[in-house]
Scaffold this active site. Structure first.
Site, short mmCIF file in Angstrom:
data_model
loop_
_atom_site.label_atom_id
_atom_site.label_comp_id
_atom_site.label_asym_id
_atom_site.label_seq_id
_atom_site.Cartn_x
_atom_site.Cartn_y
_atom_site.Cartn_z
CD GLU A 94 10.86 -1.23 11.05
OE1 GLU A 94 11.61 -0.86 11.97
OE2 GLU A 94 11.15 -2.20 10.30
CD GLU A 95 12.72 -4.62 8.30
OE1 GLU A 95 13.76 -3.94 8.35
OE2 GLU A 95 12.42 -5.49 9.14
CG ASP B 213 7.50 -0.53 17.05
OD1 ASP B 213 7.15 -1.67 16.68
OD2 ASP B 213 7.94 0.32 16.25
CG ASP C 236 7.86 -3.64 6.12
OD1 ASP C 236 7.21 -3.48 7.18
OD2 ASP C 236 8.92 -3.02 5.88
#
Length: 496
Positions: free
Chosen positions: A197-198, A224, A130
């Site tokens: 994630e955002e 990550d 995303d």
């Protein structure tokens, strides 16, 4: 193209397979259809990927698909993520076949490449599909349209090239290349790619973690985004610095609500809500959370010391004696100060409805970024003690908040493997440790790993800092190819 593919999926009576689209004259017709659809729906015309296109073109095609983070996911958003999956399936059929079904994980994907030795703990590479939206007011400011995926000026342009589709695609390219070369890992390799994630990662990464916990799996390490190869960022250090972060800060927002005597502003009392709140904020500003030098930040200083001028080098090398002076110098910069303590930033203020009315209540929201080792309870106790005012309530803001995950070992075997991989791919760079000041999906994986690290193998410059979540996000083609090489190197070292 990917919107057209999604439409064909919903209308199977058109009986045109994805592979036949890429192989026949249907391509030209669909491009013309898509040009019209894009004008109507606000989608950018997309380049046509092909099985023969190179890594840069595949990343460009991924950028063109607008996988904007949102909750709840709209129909247009779901179509975009489905199209993104179609792109991955067509571009990386070998890797796509490694997918595992994770319950309730939405469009997040978990790949499992089984290792020969089941007794070895797996490693997990993380990334997210995303992206953040592009502000409408900035569209015209981009040198190349934000979702164009244009390959010009020896770079790939568009939202997600840095954060974080380059990592998604580079990991897939690396695994696909290793599989094609006949590499057989001793250790199981997992790729975990989130879709939210955002926002907060709770619909993707957190669900993958629940799945791994149910299987009693514990990773050797996770990797990550978060660190990078910084260039021209650190004063007095000419060499690039590759920072492998060993932790990230926690996140907490707290609301202060002050009560006071209201009424007419012509006869103010000495007990107004705004003055009471102002005094509380002043008290907190005067008594920040305690500072301390955690091992990951100490490792950063140790790596930089040989390249720094003599006074700074002397203080770092003798910090057992001069730590207070050293920390005082570091606190002069907001960036380095944030490495030393839990920070507080007042971000919202609210009081009053009219200029001649004394409000009965005044509120402020404070955002805290928690240094590893400090907890949410520690912060709340610090606030209450510092304010010492029973007429001010303290409450945690609902929604997103997160404890800082435990700091990972900067001297572990996994860290040594990462250091070797970074040094191999970036021989010109110093290798250092540190902590991430923001939050990532990696925090969710703390219960299912021994150590969690943060490093995205690309160059981070002052210009890059303005592009991530900003305007003109792009990555050099050679820079992207080096990302792929890094992941191949890492997987050979860690799982070979």
């Amino acid at each position: 193209m990917w919107l057209a593919v999604a439409l064909l999926r919903e209308h199977p009576e058109n009986s045109v397979t994805l592979d036949s689209i890429f192989a026949t004259g249907w391509v030209l017709m669909l491009i013309r259809v898509l040009a019209v659809v894009s004008l109507l729906c606000g989608w950018m015309p997309l380049a046509v990927p092909s099985a023969s296109l190179g890594a840069a073109e595949r990343l460009a095609a991924a950028v063109q698909i607008q996988t904007v983070a949102e909750r709840p996911l709209s129909d247009q958003g779901a179509t975009a993520f489905a199209a993104f999956h179609d792109l991955l399936r067509h571009s990386f059929p070998r890797v796509w076949a490694l997918r595992e079904a994770v319950p309730d994980a939405g469009y997040s994907v978990l790949y499992r490449w089984p290792g020969q030795q089941a007794d070895l703990a797996p490693l997990i590479l993380l990334a997210h599909m995303d992206v953040v939206p592009v502000e409408a007011a900035t569209q015209e400011s981009w040198r190349h349209p934000a979702f164009s995926g244009a390959i010009v000026e020896d770079a790939i342009w568009g939202r997600g090239t840095l954060d974080n589709k380059a990592s998604v695609l580079a990991q897939l390219e690396a695994v696909d290349a290793l599989m094609a070369a006949g590499f057989s890992p001793r250790r199981t390799i997992l790729l975990a790619h989130g879709h939210d994630e955002e926002i907060d990662g709770r619909g993707g990464a957190a669900k993958i973690v629940e799945y791994l916990q149910a299987r009693n799996e514990n990773a050797w390490f996770t990797l990550d985004e978060g660190g990078a190869v910084t260039r021209d960022v650190i004063d007095s250090v000419d060499k690039p610095v590759a920072t492998i972060m060993a932790g990230e800060k926690g996140y907490l927002s707290v609301r202060l609500r002050a009560s006071g005597t209201g009424g007419h502003s012509s006869t103010p009392s000495q007990d107004t809500a705004i003055f009471r709140l102002a005094n509380a904020l002043s008290a907190l500003e005067a008594s920040p959370m305690p500072r301390r030098l955690i091992p990951a930040v100490g490792g950063l200083l140790d790596a930089l010391a040989p390249e720094m001028p003599w006074p700074a080098r002397f203080l770092i090398n003798n910090r057992w004696l001069f730590e207070s002076i050293l920390l005082g110098q570091l606190e002069k910069s907001p960036t380095t100060a944030a490495l030393l303590r839990t920070t507080m930033a007042p971000t919202l203020l609210q009081a009053g409805v009219k200029d001649n009315v004394l409000p009965n209540h005044a509120e402020a929201v404070l955002n805290f970024r928690l240094l590893p080792g400090d907890t949410v309870d520690d912060v709340l106790e610090h606030i209450t003690t510092s304010i010492a005012d029973e007429q001010i309530s303290v409450s945690v803001e609902p929604g997103f908040f997160s404890e800082a995950p435990p700091l990972s070992d900067v001297d572990s075997d996994a860290m040594q493997v990462l250091r070797e991989a970074v040094s191999t791919s970036f021989p010109e760079a110093l290798v250092a440790t540190g902590i991430v000041l923001a939050t990532t999906d990696n925090r969710h994986y703390a219960p299912v790993r021994e150590n969690g690290y943060y490093f995205a193998p690309f160059s981070y410059t002052p210009e890059t800092a303005t592009q991530i979540h900003g305007i003109d996000e792009h990555i050099g083609v050679q820079e992207y190819l080096r990302m792929i090489e890094f992941y191949q190197t890492l997987l050979r070292l860690a799982a070979g």
